[in-house]
Design a protein around this motif. Structure first.
Motif, PDB file in Angstrom:
ATOM      1  N   UNK A 141       0.832  -1.209   0.000  1.00  0.00           N
ATOM      2  CA  UNK A 141       0.000   0.000   0.000  1.00  0.00           C
ATOM      3  C   UNK A 141       0.869   1.262   0.000  1.00  0.00           C
ATOM      4  N   UNK A 142       0.238   2.385  -0.275  1.00  0.00           N
ATOM      5  CA  UNK A 142       0.953   3.658  -0.294  1.00  0.00           C
ATOM      6  C   UNK A 142       1.245   4.154   1.115  1.00  0.00           C
ATOM      7  N   UNK A 143       0.334   3.858   2.044  1.00  0.00           N
ATOM      8  CA  UNK A 143       0.482   4.287   3.421  1.00  0.00           C
ATOM      9  C   UNK A 143       0.429   3.079   4.353  1.00  0.00           C
ATOM     10  N   UNK A 144       0.863   3.275   5.593  1.00  0.00           N
ATOM     11  CA  UNK A 144       0.968   2.158   6.529  1.00  0.00           C
ATOM     12  C   UNK A 144      -0.385   1.538   6.864  1.00  0.00           C
ATOM     13  N   UNK A 145      -1.380   2.400   7.107  1.00  0.00           N
ATOM     14  CA  UNK A 145      -2.660   1.932   7.643  1.00  0.00           C
ATOM     15  C   UNK A 145      -3.796   2.690   6.967  1.00  0.00           C
ATOM     16  N   UNK A 181       8.652   7.853   3.462  1.00  0.00           N
ATOM     17  CA  UNK A 181       9.119   9.110   4.043  1.00  0.00           C
ATOM     18  C   UNK A 181       9.318  10.173   2.967  1.00  0.00           C
ATOM     19  N   UNK A 182       9.791   9.767   1.812  1.00  0.00           N
ATOM     20  CA  UNK A 182       9.974  10.718   0.717  1.00  0.00           C
ATOM     21  C   UNK A 182       8.623  11.227   0.207  1.00  0.00           C
ATOM     22  N   UNK A 183       7.617  10.355   0.179  1.00  0.00           N
ATOM     23  CA  UNK A 183       6.278  10.794  -0.231  1.00  0.00           C
ATOM     24  C   UNK A 183       5.707  11.790   0.775  1.00  0.00           C
ATOM     25  N   UNK A 184       5.912  11.503   2.060  1.00  0.00           N
ATOM     26  CA  UNK A 184       5.432  12.420   3.096  1.00  0.00           C
ATOM     27  C   UNK A 184       6.104  13.777   2.948  1.00  0.00           C
ATOM     28  N   UNK A 185       7.423  13.777   2.796  1.00  0.00           N
ATOM     29  CA  UNK A 185       8.176  15.030   2.700  1.00  0.00           C
ATOM     30  C   UNK A 185       7.807  15.839   1.459  1.00  0.00           C
ATOM     31  N   UNK A 186       7.313  15.159   0.415  1.00  0.00           N
ATOM     32  CA  UNK A 186       6.981  15.839  -0.843  1.00  0.00           C
ATOM     33  C   UNK A 186       5.570  16.408  -0.869  1.00  0.00           C
ATOM     34  N   UNK A 190       3.442  19.857   3.797  1.00  0.00           N
ATOM     35  CA  UNK A 190       4.547  19.412   4.643  1.00  0.00           C
ATOM     36  C   UNK A 190       5.873  19.906   4.083  1.00  0.00           C
ATOM     37  N   UNK A 191       6.019  19.874   2.774  1.00  0.00           N
ATOM     38  CA  UNK A 191       7.240  20.382   2.143  1.00  0.00           C
ATOM     39  C   UNK A 191       7.479  21.841   2.527  1.00  0.00           C
ATOM     40  N   UNK A 192       6.422  22.639   2.475  1.00  0.00           N
ATOM     41  CA  UNK A 192       6.532  24.054   2.838  1.00  0.00           C
ATOM     42  C   UNK A 192       6.918  24.197   4.306  1.00  0.00           C
ATOM     43  N   UNK A 193       6.294  23.390   5.172  1.00  0.00           N
ATOM     44  CA  UNK A 193       6.621  23.455   6.599  1.00  0.00           C
ATOM     45  C   UNK A 193       8.081  23.087   6.840  1.00  0.00           C
ATOM     46  N   UNK A 194       8.542  22.016   6.219  1.00  0.00           N
ATOM     47  CA  UNK A 194       9.917  21.566   6.422  1.00  0.00           C
ATOM     48  C   UNK A 194      10.921  22.609   5.953  1.00  0.00           C
ATOM     49  N   UNK A 195      10.598  23.304   4.895  1.00  0.00           N
ATOM     50  CA  UNK A 195      11.502  24.320   4.368  1.00  0.00           C
ATOM     51  C   UNK A 195      11.613  25.536   5.287  1.00  0.00           C
ATOM     52  N   UNK A 196      10.567  25.772   6.067  1.00  0.00           N
ATOM     53  CA  UNK A 196      10.518  26.996   6.874  1.00  0.00           C
ATOM     54  C   UNK A 196      10.680  26.777   8.374  1.00  0.00           C
ATOM     55  N   UNK A 197      10.682  25.541   8.836  1.00  0.00           N
ATOM     56  CA  UNK A 197      10.793  25.309  10.270  1.00  0.00           C
ATOM     57  C   UNK A 197      12.209  25.638  10.760  1.00  0.00           C
TER      58      UNK A 197
END
Length: 202
Positions: A141-145, A181-186, A190-197
């Motif tokens: 699957x694409x996600x865990x659950x 994890x790469x899908x989550x980060x993309x 979330x990508x915007x948050x990670x870039x600015x945190x």
């Protein structure tokens, strides 16, 4: 939508998964980051003398990271959509909490810290992730659950992010989880948050 204020130190730690849920859901919140020098004065005012604490409108403050994560997951639909799905999500989060607690991050003696970290990785963290990787790969699957993004996926993402501090190549040992994890980060929010945190190691 309630007004949220999340109080924690200026680190990822036990508040980052909640921040990730708020970011992904597009929910505004006050991200109050306490500096170490301010903590002694603030500590007596916290419900249990610990952080994180979530403030929700004028309700009594909600401490304890697990309680906060589960509340936010239910409120913002990261709970898998059913009681059983949420139980499996809880299972993953509890496992990560168990194995992560084995790492002696606060140990001052460098030799003891290195030995304890090695033991945590080899006897707890690697075996746990071997099992998660196997199950996730078999599921296809694409996600865990629950075939959608949940608290469990964000918890895995956060754990792998912090684990780089003790093993720079940690998540690459698990190709299926690495891809997750790469899908989550993309994901755009979330990508915007990670870039600015704020940039912090832990």
């Amino acid at each position: 939508m309630p007004n949220y204020k999340l109080v924690y130190f200026n680190s990822k730690g036990r508040a980052e998964v909640v921040r990730l849920m708020f970011a992904e859901a597009g929910v505004e919140f006050e991200d109050k980051r306490v500096q170490e020098e301010d903590w002694p004065q603030l500590k007596p005012t916290m419900p249990f003398g610990q952080l994180p604490v979530l403030y929700i409108d004028d309700k009594p403050p909600l401490p304890q990271s697990g309680a906060i994560e589960r509340y936010v997951a239910r409120e913002l639909n990261f709970d898998g959509g059913s009681s059983l799905a949420f139980a499996y999500i809880d299972m993953v989060c509890n496992l990560l909490e168990d194995v992560g607690s084995k790492v002696p991050f606060m140990e001052k003696d460098e030799a003891k810290k290195a030995a304890g970290t090695k033991d945590a990785l080899e006897n707890h963290i690697y075996p746990a992730f071997d099992k998660i990787e196997k199950k996730f790969k078999e599921g296809g699957e694409e996600f865990l659950i629950a075939k959608r993004l949940t608290l469990a996926d964000l918890a895995i993402f956060h754990f792998s992010d912090v684990a780089r501090v003790i093993d720079a190549n940690f998540i690459t040992k698990y190709p299926t989880l690495d891809a997750l994890c790469k899908r989550v980060a993309a994901r755009p929010s979330i990508k915007k948050y990670l870039e600015n945190r704020p940039k912090t190691p832990l």
